[in-house]
Design a protein around this motif. Structure first.
Motif, PDB file in Angstrom:
ATOM      1  N   ARG A  29       3.940 -10.019 -28.218  1.00 64.73           N
ATOM      2  CA  ARG A  29       4.957  -9.002 -28.521  1.00 64.73           C
ATOM      3  C   ARG A  29       5.854  -8.799 -27.305  1.00 64.73           C
ATOM      4  NH1 ARG A  29       4.772  -6.433 -33.235  1.00 64.73           N
ATOM      5  NH2 ARG A  29       2.892  -6.671 -34.531  1.00 64.73           N
ATOM      6  N   LEU A  30       7.121  -8.578 -27.588  1.00 63.76           N
ATOM      7  CA  LEU A  30       8.133  -8.437 -26.550  1.00 63.76           C
ATOM      8  C   LEU A  30       8.344  -6.966 -26.240  1.00 63.76           C
ATOM      9  CD1 LEU A  30      10.107 -10.138 -24.834  1.00 63.76           C
ATOM     10  CD2 LEU A  30      11.790  -9.827 -26.660  1.00 63.76           C
ATOM     11  N   ARG A  31       8.008  -6.566 -25.005  1.00 65.08           N
ATOM     12  CA  ARG A  31       8.171  -5.169 -24.593  1.00 65.08           C
ATOM     13  C   ARG A  31       9.652  -4.838 -24.392  1.00 65.08           C
ATOM     14  NH1 ARG A  31       3.224  -3.117 -22.784  1.00 65.08           N
ATOM     15  NH2 ARG A  31       1.620  -4.704 -22.321  1.00 65.08           N
ATOM     16  N   PRO A  32      10.006  -3.585 -24.401  1.00 63.17           N
ATOM     17  CA  PRO A  32      11.404  -3.188 -24.188  1.00 63.17           C
ATOM     18  C   PRO A  32      11.981  -3.683 -22.868  1.00 63.17           C
ATOM     19  CG  PRO A  32      10.167  -1.352 -25.093  1.00 63.17           C
ATOM     20  CD  PRO A  32       9.162  -2.414 -24.772  1.00 63.17           C
ATOM     21  N   ASP A  33      11.119  -3.843 -21.851  1.00 60.74           N
ATOM     22  CA  ASP A  33      11.613  -4.321 -20.560  1.00 60.74           C
ATOM     23  C   ASP A  33      11.702  -5.845 -20.478  1.00 60.74           C
ATOM     24  OD1 ASP A  33       8.964  -5.029 -20.474  1.00 60.74           O
ATOM     25  OD2 ASP A  33       8.476  -3.918 -18.637  1.00 60.74           O
ATOM     26  N   GLY A  34      11.400  -6.543 -21.584  1.00 57.45           N
ATOM     27  CA  GLY A  34      11.482  -7.989 -21.618  1.00 57.45           C
ATOM     28  C   GLY A  34      10.187  -8.698 -21.293  1.00 57.45           C
ATOM     29  N   ALA A  35       9.170  -7.949 -20.843  1.00 55.08           N
ATOM     30  CA  ALA A  35       7.879  -8.550 -20.543  1.00 55.08           C
ATOM     31  C   ALA A  35       7.111  -8.822 -21.834  1.00 55.08           C
ATOM     32  CB  ALA A  35       7.072  -7.637 -19.627  1.00 55.08           C
ATOM     33  N   LEU A  36       6.121  -9.694 -21.754  1.00 56.10           N
ATOM     34  CA  LEU A  36       5.320 -10.054 -22.925  1.00 56.10           C
ATOM     35  C   LEU A  36       3.982  -9.342 -22.916  1.00 56.10           C
ATOM     36  CD1 LEU A  36       5.725 -13.942 -23.293  1.00 56.10           C
ATOM     37  CD2 LEU A  36       6.494 -12.203 -24.920  1.00 56.10           C
ATOM     38  N   ARG A  37       3.574  -8.881 -24.081  1.00 58.48           N
ATOM     39  CA  ARG A  37       2.190  -8.463 -24.273  1.00 58.48           C
ATOM     40  C   ARG A  37       1.494  -9.586 -25.027  1.00 58.48           C
ATOM     41  NH1 ARG A  37       0.756  -3.295 -27.816  1.00 58.48           N
ATOM     42  NH2 ARG A  37       0.638  -4.845 -29.484  1.00 58.48           N
ATOM     43  N   ARG A  38       0.546 -10.223 -24.365  1.00 54.85           N
ATOM     44  CA  ARG A  38      -0.060 -11.424 -24.926  1.00 54.85           C
ATOM     45  C   ARG A  38      -0.858 -11.118 -26.193  1.00 54.85           C
ATOM     46  NH1 ARG A  38      -2.208 -15.162 -19.882  1.00 54.85           N
ATOM     47  NH2 ARG A  38      -0.152 -15.452 -18.877  1.00 54.85           N
ATOM     48  N   GLY A  39      -0.747 -12.038 -27.160  1.00 56.04           N
ATOM     49  CA  GLY A  39      -1.467 -11.923 -28.411  1.00 56.04           C
ATOM     50  C   GLY A  39      -2.665 -12.862 -28.453  1.00 56.04           C
ATOM     51  N   PRO A  40      -3.286 -12.991 -29.623  1.00 60.27           N
ATOM     52  CA  PRO A  40      -4.531 -13.770 -29.733  1.00 60.27           C
ATOM     53  C   PRO A  40      -4.359 -15.275 -29.562  1.00 60.27           C
ATOM     54  CG  PRO A  40      -3.770 -13.049 -31.896  1.00 60.27           C
ATOM     55  CD  PRO A  40      -2.912 -12.354 -30.889  1.00 60.27           C
ATOM     56  N   HIS A  41      -3.132 -15.786 -29.659  1.00 57.25           N
ATOM     57  CA  HIS A  41      -2.920 -17.231 -29.548  1.00 57.25           C
ATOM     58  C   HIS A  41      -2.395 -17.651 -28.179  1.00 57.25           C
ATOM     59  CE1 HIS A  41      -3.747 -17.784 -33.769  1.00 57.25           C
ATOM     60  NE2 HIS A  41      -2.888 -16.830 -34.066  1.00 57.25           N
ATOM     61  N   HIS A  42      -2.254 -16.702 -27.275  1.00 63.27           N
ATOM     62  CA  HIS A  42      -1.767 -17.001 -25.927  1.00 63.27           C
ATOM     63  C   HIS A  42      -2.970 -17.343 -25.045  1.00 63.27           C
ATOM     64  CE1 HIS A  42       1.797 -16.309 -23.108  1.00 63.27           C
ATOM     65  NE2 HIS A  42       0.855 -16.864 -22.371  1.00 63.27           N
ATOM     66  N   ARG A  43      -2.929 -18.480 -24.420  1.00 61.62           N
ATOM     67  CA  ARG A  43      -4.044 -18.900 -23.573  1.00 61.62           C
ATOM     68  C   ARG A  43      -3.577 -19.043 -22.132  1.00 61.62           C
ATOM     69  NH1 ARG A  43      -6.292 -24.794 -24.108  1.00 61.62           N
ATOM     70  NH2 ARG A  43      -6.781 -24.319 -21.946  1.00 61.62           N
ATOM     71  N   GLU A  44      -4.528 -19.022 -21.224  1.00 66.36           N
ATOM     72  CA  GLU A  44      -4.226 -19.226 -19.810  1.00 66.36           C
ATOM     73  C   GLU A  44      -4.040 -20.719 -19.572  1.00 66.36           C
ATOM     74  OE1 GLU A  44      -3.255 -17.854 -16.121  1.00 66.36           O
ATOM     75  OE2 GLU A  44      -3.851 -16.625 -17.842  1.00 66.36           O
ATOM     76  N   PRO A  45      -2.877 -21.141 -19.057  1.00 65.81           N
ATOM     77  CA  PRO A  45      -2.652 -22.576 -18.839  1.00 65.81           C
ATOM     78  C   PRO A  45      -3.711 -23.169 -17.918  1.00 65.81           C
ATOM     79  CG  PRO A  45      -0.595 -21.366 -18.657  1.00 65.81           C
ATOM     80  CD  PRO A  45      -1.686 -20.341 -18.728  1.00 65.81           C
ATOM     81  N   PRO A  46      -4.273 -24.337 -18.272  1.00 64.99           N
ATOM     82  CA  PRO A  46      -5.353 -24.920 -17.464  1.00 64.99           C
ATOM     83  C   PRO A  46      -4.879 -25.609 -16.188  1.00 64.99           C
ATOM     84  CG  PRO A  46      -4.888 -26.313 -19.347  1.00 64.99           C
ATOM     85  CD  PRO A  46      -4.050 -25.083 -19.516  1.00 64.99           C
ATOM     86  N   CYS A  47      -3.568 -25.868 -16.053  1.00 65.05           N
ATOM     87  CA  CYS A  47      -3.071 -26.629 -14.908  1.00 65.05           C
ATOM     88  C   CYS A  47      -2.245 -25.749 -13.981  1.00 65.05           C
ATOM     89  CB  CYS A  47      -2.220 -27.807 -15.394  1.00 65.05           C
ATOM     90  SG  CYS A  47      -1.536 -28.824 -14.057  1.00 65.05           S
ATOM     91  N   ARG A  48      -2.457 -25.891 -12.693  1.00 62.67           N
ATOM     92  CA  ARG A  48      -1.746 -25.081 -11.689  1.00 62.67           C
ATOM     93  C   ARG A  48      -0.244 -25.366 -11.681  1.00 62.67           C
ATOM     94  NH1 ARG A  48      -3.876 -27.730  -6.055  1.00 62.67           N
ATOM     95  NH2 ARG A  48      -5.683 -28.275  -7.344  1.00 62.67           N
ATOM     96  N   HIS A  49       0.163 -26.545 -12.183  1.00 64.81           N
ATOM     97  CA  HIS A  49       1.573 -26.927 -12.127  1.00 64.81           C
ATOM     98  C   HIS A  49       2.390 -26.425 -13.318  1.00 64.81           C
ATOM     99  CE1 HIS A  49       0.779 -29.411  -8.670  1.00 64.81           C
ATOM    100  NE2 HIS A  49      -0.099 -30.144  -9.328  1.00 64.81           N
TER     101      HIS A  49
END
Length: 397
Positions: A29-49
């Motif tokens: 979900r997109l907050r009013p300030d433009g930041a994201l609130r992560r949902g159930p399908h958002h994962r932490e990227p496995p690669c540092r790059h």
């Protein structure tokens, strides 16, 4: 807060009102300030790059969302041509299975940087890890930096092609030269030390092997095929198996198959009991296919033929039980026109571009074929690249 409901073709999340949000997943979900609130399908990227490295665009998605992205891309392309079909659950290749990669190298002071470029940029990302390449490919990056330190010019960039073959890793380095004894000895020592299948340099006139103790091959359908430098190869063995399985399902048990844009014979060698006509424009590939077929005593007629300029006629195609079509990204518009007028009962179309596939599919359907199903294949892990195999059958009557 607006919800991300899908992923656009280039990987941005999309809201219901059409806003594009970088690095957003469905359910965010997109907050009013433009930041994201992560949902159930958002994962932490496995690669540092990620996300700087252009090798991946979708590491922030879970597999369910990535699969949906592949399906939606295909469905959208078909809809633009008035078509719809069953789209099967996508086959997703696992991480660290990519058996070919093209990297870039450049000198920065005393250091050599080696990796992929950033997305939408020419800036180079010096890879310290990679979650998509086979481990044996990635393991060569640090030793290659040492070798390239003595070969790279002070300015400019070199390309480094890595491919996993039957004998080991095939390495081709472009835009460098080794014209003195110490450089030649360094290349030989490097190849021996790391058990390479082949080491070639391209000084501007095409790749020239500097080390190849025995001919490098790729096994296709149980047949070892000589692997020319730079030849096309499906990105993963896993993805190749999925595409071959889909093509076999389409064709059934044919007596005669036409394999158009045959390459080295990925699909030609998938039918050991059939008579195969294999057409391919790349001379080195078609010669490798022909030689391998003769040695394996397969019934393959390999034809060096540019199918864009000289497509196989509908009359000739009517002699086959099944047609396999695996064109480059541009598709095969003129060849599809001939197939549309042919009487062959089955067509297996393998594509790496949903847009040109849908265009050609419309021609086939207008000619009397049904588009029965599409099998998406995600060979390029966490990428926006879409591959597929599709089944067309000739309508009765």
């Amino acid at each position: 807060m607006p919800e991300i409901i899908g992923v656009a073709a280039r990987g941005d999340g999309v809201t219901a009102d059409g806003r594009h949000v970088p690095l957003a997943a469905p359910g965010d979900r997109l907050r009013p300030d433009g930041a994201l609130r992560r949902g159930p399908h958002h994962r932490e990227p496995p690669c540092r790059h990620f996300p700087e490295c252009g090798g991946c665009q979708l590491q922030h998605l879970d597999d369910e969302s990535w699969a949906r992205f592949l399906t939606d891309r295909i469905a959208s392309a078909l809809a633009q041509h008035g078509l719809a079909s069953e789209i099967r659950a996508p086959h997703l290749s696992p991480p660290k299975t990519r058996r070919r990669a093209t990297l870039h190298a450049e000198r920065r002071g005393r250091q050599v940087h080696l990796g992929f470029t950033q997305g939408g940029s020419h800036a180079l990302v010096d890879l310290m890890e990679c979650q998509v390449m086979l481990p044996e490919l990635f393991a060569l990056l640090q030793p290659l930096r040492g070798l390239l330190a003595s070969l790279l010019p002070k300015t400019g960039r070199s390309d480094v092609h890595l491919v996993s073959t039957d004998q080991g890793v095939d390495v081709t380095i472009g835009r460098v030269s080794a014209d003195n004894l110490s450089a030649i000895e360094a290349l030989t020592a490097f190849a021996q030390r790391h058990g390479l299948a082949r080491l070639a340099l391209d000084e501007g006139m095409g790749p020239e092997p500097r080390w190849e103790p025995e001919p490098a091959t790729i096994t296709l359908g149980g047949v070892p095929v000589a692997f020319p430098e730079g030849a096309f190869l499906q990105a993963t063995e896993d993805g190749e198996a999925a595409l071959v399985g889909a093509v076999r399902e389409v064709a059934g048990s044919p007596d005669a198959v036409a394999d158009l844009f045959a390459g080295l014979g990925t699909f030609a060698f998938a039918f050991p009991d059939a008579k195969i006509y294999a057409a391919e424009a790349a001379r080195d590939a078609v010669m490798a296919l022909k030689t391998a077929a003769n040695m394996a005593r397969r019934q393959v007629f390999a034809d060096h033929r540019d199918l864009y300029r000289r497509p196989v006629s509908a009359e000739d195609l009517g002699r086959f039980d099944a047609i396999v079509l695996d064109p480059p990204r541009a598709g095969a518009k003129e060849q599809a026109r001939q197939i549309a007028s042919a009487s062959a009962p089955k067509v297996a179309y393998v594509s790496c571009n949903p847009s040109t596939f849908a265009r050609d599919a419309q021609l086939l359907c207008e000619g009397g074929y049904n588009l029965d199903w599409v099998q998406p294949v995600g060979q390029f892990r966490w990428s926006t690249h879409v591959e597929l195999a599709a089944c067309f059958s000739r309508q009765s009557g």
